[in-house]
Enzyme design. Structure first.
Site, PDB file in Angstrom:
ATOM      1  N   ASN A   1     -18.377  18.717  25.989  1.00 20.99           N
ATOM      2  CA  ASN A   1     -18.485  18.347  24.659  1.00 20.99           C
ATOM      3  C   ASN A   1     -19.806  18.232  24.270  1.00 20.99           C
ATOM      4  O   ASN A   1     -20.723  17.353  24.644  1.00 20.99           O
ATOM      5  CB  ASN A   1     -17.767  17.009  24.309  1.00 20.99           C
ATOM      6  CG  ASN A   1     -17.847  16.580  22.894  1.00 20.99           C
ATOM      7  OD1 ASN A   1     -18.015  17.564  22.136  1.00 20.99           O
ATOM      8  ND2 ASN A   1     -17.996  15.323  22.876  1.00 20.99           N
ATOM      9  N   GLY A   2     -20.335  19.072  23.092  1.00 22.98           N
ATOM     10  CA  GLY A   2     -21.595  18.836  22.779  1.00 22.98           C
ATOM     11  C   GLY A   2     -22.134  20.232  22.587  1.00 22.98           C
ATOM     12  O   GLY A   2     -21.568  21.449  22.557  1.00 22.98           O
TER      13      GLY A   2
ATOM     14  N   LYS B   1     -11.415  10.703  -0.499  1.00 24.83           N
ATOM     15  CA  LYS B   1      -9.979  10.737   0.150  1.00 24.83           C
ATOM     16  C   LYS B   1      -9.459  11.750  -0.665  1.00 24.83           C
ATOM     17  O   LYS B   1      -8.409  12.355   0.132  1.00 24.83           O
ATOM     18  CB  LYS B   1      -9.334   9.266  -0.253  1.00 24.83           C
ATOM     19  CG  LYS B   1      -9.968   8.246   0.568  1.00 24.83           C
ATOM     20  CD  LYS B   1      -9.578   8.123   2.085  1.00 24.83           C
ATOM     21  CE  LYS B   1     -10.324   8.688   3.115  1.00 24.83           C
ATOM     22  NZ  LYS B   1     -11.851   8.626   3.237  1.00 24.83           N
TER      23      LYS B   1
ATOM     24  N   LYS C   1     -12.619  14.259  13.185  1.00 21.16           N
ATOM     25  CA  LYS C   1     -12.599  13.110  13.093  1.00 21.16           C
ATOM     26  C   LYS C   1     -14.113  12.419  13.313  1.00 21.16           C
ATOM     27  O   LYS C   1     -14.513  11.662  12.496  1.00 21.16           O
ATOM     28  CB  LYS C   1     -12.030  12.384  14.297  1.00 21.16           C
ATOM     29  CG  LYS C   1     -11.883  10.574  14.095  1.00 21.16           C
ATOM     30  CD  LYS C   1     -11.431  10.373  12.796  1.00 21.16           C
ATOM     31  CE  LYS C   1     -11.556   8.790  12.622  1.00 21.16           C
ATOM     32  NZ  LYS C   1     -11.273   8.556  11.051  1.00 21.16           N
TER      33      LYS C   1
ATOM     34  N   CYS D   1     -15.091  18.148  20.410  1.00 28.00           N
ATOM     35  CA  CYS D   1     -14.382  18.464  21.325  1.00 28.00           C
ATOM     36  C   CYS D   1     -13.926  17.124  22.269  1.00 28.00           C
ATOM     37  O   CYS D   1     -14.642  16.080  21.775  1.00 28.00           O
ATOM     38  CB  CYS D   1     -15.077  19.395  22.477  1.00 28.00           C
ATOM     39  SG  CYS D   1     -15.769  20.545  21.745  1.00 28.00           S
TER      40      CYS D   1
ATOM     41  N   ARG E   1      -9.279  14.160  17.228  1.00 28.21           N
ATOM     42  CA  ARG E   1     -10.647  14.552  17.261  1.00 28.21           C
ATOM     43  C   ARG E   1     -10.926  15.997  16.389  1.00 28.21           C
ATOM     44  O   ARG E   1     -12.195  16.224  15.987  1.00 28.21           O
ATOM     45  CB  ARG E   1     -11.353  14.516  18.335  1.00 28.21           C
ATOM     46  CG  ARG E   1     -11.455  13.188  19.129  1.00 28.21           C
ATOM     47  CD  ARG E   1     -11.631  13.393  20.631  1.00 28.21           C
ATOM     48  NE  ARG E   1     -12.925  13.749  21.054  1.00 28.21           N
ATOM     49  CZ  ARG E   1     -13.860  12.877  21.227  1.00 28.21           C
ATOM     50  NH1 ARG E   1     -13.677  11.570  21.155  1.00 28.21           N
ATOM     51  NH2 ARG E   1     -15.023  13.391  21.725  1.00 28.21           N
TER      52      ARG E   1
ATOM     53  N   HIS F   1     -23.181  13.125 -20.247  1.00 19.59           N
ATOM     54  CA  HIS F   1     -24.352  13.853 -20.251  1.00 19.59           C
ATOM     55  C   HIS F   1     -24.021  15.380 -19.734  1.00 19.59           C
ATOM     56  O   HIS F   1     -24.911  15.893 -18.979  1.00 19.59           O
ATOM     57  CB  HIS F   1     -25.350  12.963 -19.473  1.00 19.59           C
ATOM     58  CG  HIS F   1     -25.827  11.869 -19.884  1.00 19.59           C
ATOM     59  ND1 HIS F   1     -26.794  11.807 -21.021  1.00 19.59           N
ATOM     60  CD2 HIS F   1     -25.310  10.551 -19.951  1.00 19.59           C
ATOM     61  CE1 HIS F   1     -26.891  10.664 -21.609  1.00 19.59           C
ATOM     62  NE2 HIS F   1     -26.173   9.920 -20.880  1.00 19.59           N
TER      63      HIS F   1
ATOM     64  N   GLU G   1     -10.120  15.440   0.477  1.00 23.26           N
ATOM     65  CA  GLU G   1     -10.129  15.867   2.053  1.00 23.26           C
ATOM     66  C   GLU G   1      -8.800  15.642   2.617  1.00 23.26           C
ATOM     67  O   GLU G   1      -8.582  16.471   3.658  1.00 23.26           O
ATOM     68  CB  GLU G   1     -10.924  14.799   2.806  1.00 23.26           C
ATOM     69  CG  GLU G   1     -10.653  13.374   2.977  1.00 23.26           C
ATOM     70  CD  GLU G   1     -11.586  12.853   3.665  1.00 23.26           C
ATOM     71  OE1 GLU G   1     -12.312  12.961   4.765  1.00 23.26           O
ATOM     72  OE2 GLU G   1     -11.506  11.618   3.706  1.00 23.26           O
TER      73      GLU G   1
ATOM     74  N   GLU H   1     -15.700   7.057  -3.201  1.00 20.88           N
ATOM     75  CA  GLU H   1     -14.939   7.279  -2.025  1.00 20.88           C
ATOM     76  C   GLU H   1     -13.312   7.569  -2.388  1.00 20.88           C
ATOM     77  O   GLU H   1     -12.725   8.330  -1.720  1.00 20.88           O
ATOM     78  CB  GLU H   1     -14.590   5.849  -1.361  1.00 20.88           C
ATOM     79  CG  GLU H   1     -13.802   5.654  -0.176  1.00 20.88           C
ATOM     80  CD  GLU H   1     -13.945   6.687   0.864  1.00 20.88           C
ATOM     81  OE1 GLU H   1     -15.171   7.367   1.040  1.00 20.88           O
ATOM     82  OE2 GLU H   1     -13.160   6.848   1.904  1.00 20.88           O
TER      83      GLU H   1
ATOM     84  N   TRP I   1     -13.597  22.443  19.571  1.00 15.29           N
ATOM     85  CA  TRP I   1     -13.914  22.595  18.294  1.00 15.29           C
ATOM     86  C   TRP I   1     -14.915  23.501  18.333  1.00 15.29           C
ATOM     87  O   TRP I   1     -15.957  23.072  18.578  1.00 15.29           O
ATOM     88  CB  TRP I   1     -14.216  21.256  17.699  1.00 15.29           C
ATOM     89  CG  TRP I   1     -14.063  21.013  16.314  1.00 15.29           C
ATOM     90  CD1 TRP I   1     -12.987  21.352  15.414  1.00 15.29           C
ATOM     91  CD2 TRP I   1     -15.134  21.056  15.173  1.00 15.29           C
ATOM     92  NE1 TRP I   1     -13.447  21.146  13.997  1.00 15.29           N
ATOM     93  CE2 TRP I   1     -14.591  20.967  14.065  1.00 15.29           C
ATOM     94  CE3 TRP I   1     -16.423  20.776  15.402  1.00 15.29           C
ATOM     95  CZ2 TRP I   1     -15.374  20.928  12.731  1.00 15.29           C
ATOM     96  CZ3 TRP I   1     -17.225  20.670  14.166  1.00 15.29           C
ATOM     97  CH2 TRP I   1     -16.704  20.860  12.911  1.00 15.29           C
TER      98      TRP I   1
END
Ligand code: AGP
Length: 609
Positions: free
Chosen positions: A101-102, A486, A604, A2, A27, A505, A489, A482, A75
């Protein structure tokens, strides 16, 4: 995550609140709202979905009218994303409005107590309970009511509160969630992050946990957890609002990929003086380092992959064992961490809940903690014993790029710094490697120049794939991790990273005609080994895109497509090799028509566990 914002001054509050919420969209959110004080009343407008819906509800900020207000991007954690659950929430008597927020961990118990006293709740949220709790503690003193209510709360919260009886005053409270006070002229602000304020003021105060701020147009007072006034330093924001805007690029992510040479230079240059590395105020002597028997790097997501990359340089140069651990796992494995452990915490946002909890676990067990963070004043930055800022500037795209490569730059600097202090390498090798680190911005720029058009062209071939395999060995495997994230996502293509030697394997059973395999071949010592893995998958019909040096003729002979990077010192090569894969993911996502800067389901910073 949030976002909250507050304003009080002589301008109309609604447009400022809405503008600030727009700057915090990155965010991640699913609804938004504002509350404004006007002639002894609190007027609330809120809407599910994108901010454009709220702009319609408020006639583009023409209403509600008033000069003091609070705003929120939500959020969802407690309760579905809908108008009723979106913030601001109002107390039963309509006298208080609050944004949060939280997570309030004990909200259910408080809600039950208040309901027994006749309070009626309209939403499913934990936040609405706080509005009613303030109301229940109010007898004319706004500050006292807020402090009494907050003393009951358990969990993480950044709160913004207005009271109809106190026009011009907003209260802000910080506990384990970021909160900044912005200082204007005849007006003042609070917000979750600097991007919401920097177009109005660059003078900010970072609140610490347990602190309250009473903000008025003519000034502010900050109190500690028991109500004593506090003096806090005023900080100056080091970047302008343009840094938090697209600057002509189609997406923030592409802009931030292009900013990497400058960002990596910003991370390195202030820490290299006269041929020596100085890690700000983080000093470790050879003796200190010899007392360290293990380094634990802990993080989530791409930051974890940065740790996987940096580990090779640190172990190679210092010969100190390095364990790279997912923060969400570390907490529950009874980790072997003590006073002889150096814990390096990596986090672009500095607010990732799992990473913060891992840091607290490390501190509890006696580790020395060093945080590598981009957001100044963030929770992790303030909690760690030492912090090295990435100085990458605001990173708006949810998918990190410059946040990642600047983390690598700091890890490389640390590796060489420690090797020098331990006298593991001679002066000549130290100087040579320092030169290699300092040349990274140029090499990253080369990688951008060499691959932008090629990646865009290859995306035409690879977009629409249902799955991709990224393979590599050693440092190349860390890059593959990475690169696969990328791709996943932002383009929503299923992508897996595999140690190239591990493919046979089991997973090679999935390789069939036309399966895309991206082979990272930038580790000089292992080129032939990875070349044989390319032949293995080719033999089963894979379509191979190799990433290597132009001089690596062998690889070129076997691959269907090739992306090139300039030759780079092997254990610093990850910062360069990732660039073509960032570009490939970006163009595949664009061709797939994805919301590149705000991918579905992602935020984010993941401030919930
Ligand atoms: C990166 O592209 C992702 N958005 C995500 O994995 C991110 O790296 C992770 O959530 C950690 O975030 P932090 O660096 O802010 O702690």
């Amino acid at each position: 995550m949030c976002g909250i914002i507050g304003y009080t001054g002589s301008q109309s509050a609604a447009p400022i609140l809405l503008d600030g919420l727009g700057k915090m969209e990155y965010r991640g959110y699913d609804s938004a709202g504002i509350a404004v004080l006007h002639e002894g009343e609190i007027e609330v407008e809120k809407a599910q979905g994108r901010l454009v819906n709220l702009l319609e509800r408020t006639d583009n900020g023409k209403k509600p009218v008033g000069f003091t207000g609070i705003g929120h991007t939500r959020w969802a954690t407690h309760g579905a994303p809908n108008d009723i659950n979106s913030h601001p929430h109002v107390s039963g008597d309509g006298r208080f409005a609050i944004v949060h927020n939280g997570i309030i961990e004990n909200y259910a118990q408080i809600k039950e107590e208040l309901a027994a006293k006749g309070h009626v709740f309209v939403s499913e949220t934990d936040t609405e309970v706080v509005a009613h709790l303030i109301e229940a503690n109010y007898s004319g003193d706004f500050k006292a009511a807020v402090m009494k209510a907050v003393s009951r709360l358990e969990g993480a919260y950044a709160l913004g509160i207005v009271c109809a009886d106190f026009p011009g005053t907003v209260f802000a409270v910080r506990q384990a969630a970021p909160l900044i006070i912005g200082l204007g002229i005849g007006e003042n602000f609070f917000a979750s992050d600097v991007t919401a304020l920097v177009s109005y003021t660059k003078n900010v105060i970072y609140l610490d946990d347990g602190e309250f701020a009473e903000v008025r147009p003519d000034g502010f007072t900050i109190y500690d957890s028991i109500g004593r006034p506090l003096e806090k330093p005023v900080s100056r924001v080091a970047w302008s609002i343009e840094a938090a805007e697209k600057g002509g690029y189609e997406h923030f992510m592409l802009k931030e990929i292009m900013e990497q040479p400058a960002a990596v230079k910003e991370a390195i240059a202030p820490r290299v003086k006269g041929g020596e590395i100085k890690l700000d105020d983080f000093e470790l002597s050879g003796e200190d380092l010899r007392d360290i028997n293990k380094i634990v790097i802990t993080a989530c997501g791409s930051a974890y992959h940065a740790g996987c990359c940096g580990r090779y340089a640190i172990e190679k140069l210092t010969r100190i064992p390095v364990e790279v651990k997912l923060a969400s796992e570390l907490r529950y494995e009874d980790p072997i961490i003590d006073e002889h452990t150096l814990m390096i915490i990596v986090s672009q946002s500095g607010e990732t809940a799992d990473t913060k909890a891992a840091l607290e676990e490390g501190k509890r067990r006696g580790a020395t903690t060093l945080a590598l963070v981009n957001v100044v004043g963030s929770s992790i930055a303030r909690l760690a014993d030492h912090v090295l800022y990435e100085w990458a500037g605001p990173e708006i795209a949810v998918a990190t790029t410059k946040g990642f490569t600047t983390q690598l730059a700091l890890l490389y600097l640390f590796a060489l710094y420690a090797a020098g202090k331990l006298k593991r390498i001679d002066d000549f090798e130290y100087a040579r490697l320092l030169g290699e680190i300092c040349s990274l911005p140029k090499r990253i720029q080369n990688a951008i120049d060499m691959n932008s058009a090629a990646a865009e062209r290859l995306a035409e071939k690879y977009h629409g794939s249902t799955s991709m395999y990224f393979i590599g060995r050693n440092t190349d495997y860390a890059v593959a991790l990475e690169g696969a994230l990328k791709m996943k996502e932002i383009s929503y293509v299923h992508a897996e990273a595999y140690a190239a030697g591990e493919l046979k394997h089991g997973t090679i059973a999935l390789i069939e005609e036309g399966t895309p395999v991206i082979a990272v071949c930038c580790n000089e010592d292992l080129l032939e080994k990875t070349a044989s893995n390319i032949l293995e998958v080719k033999a089963r019909g894979a379509e191979v895109l190799a990433l290597s040096f132009r001089e690596n003729r062998d690889i070129i002979a076997h691959a269907d497509d090739v992306l090139f990077i300039p030759r780079t010192e092997t254990f610093f090569s990850e910062a360069v090799a990732i660039v073509p894969l960032q570009l490939l993911a970006y163009y595949v996502a664009r061709d797939n028509g994805c919301d590149i800067d705000k991918p579905r389901n992602l935020a984010k910073s993941v401030t919930v566990e």
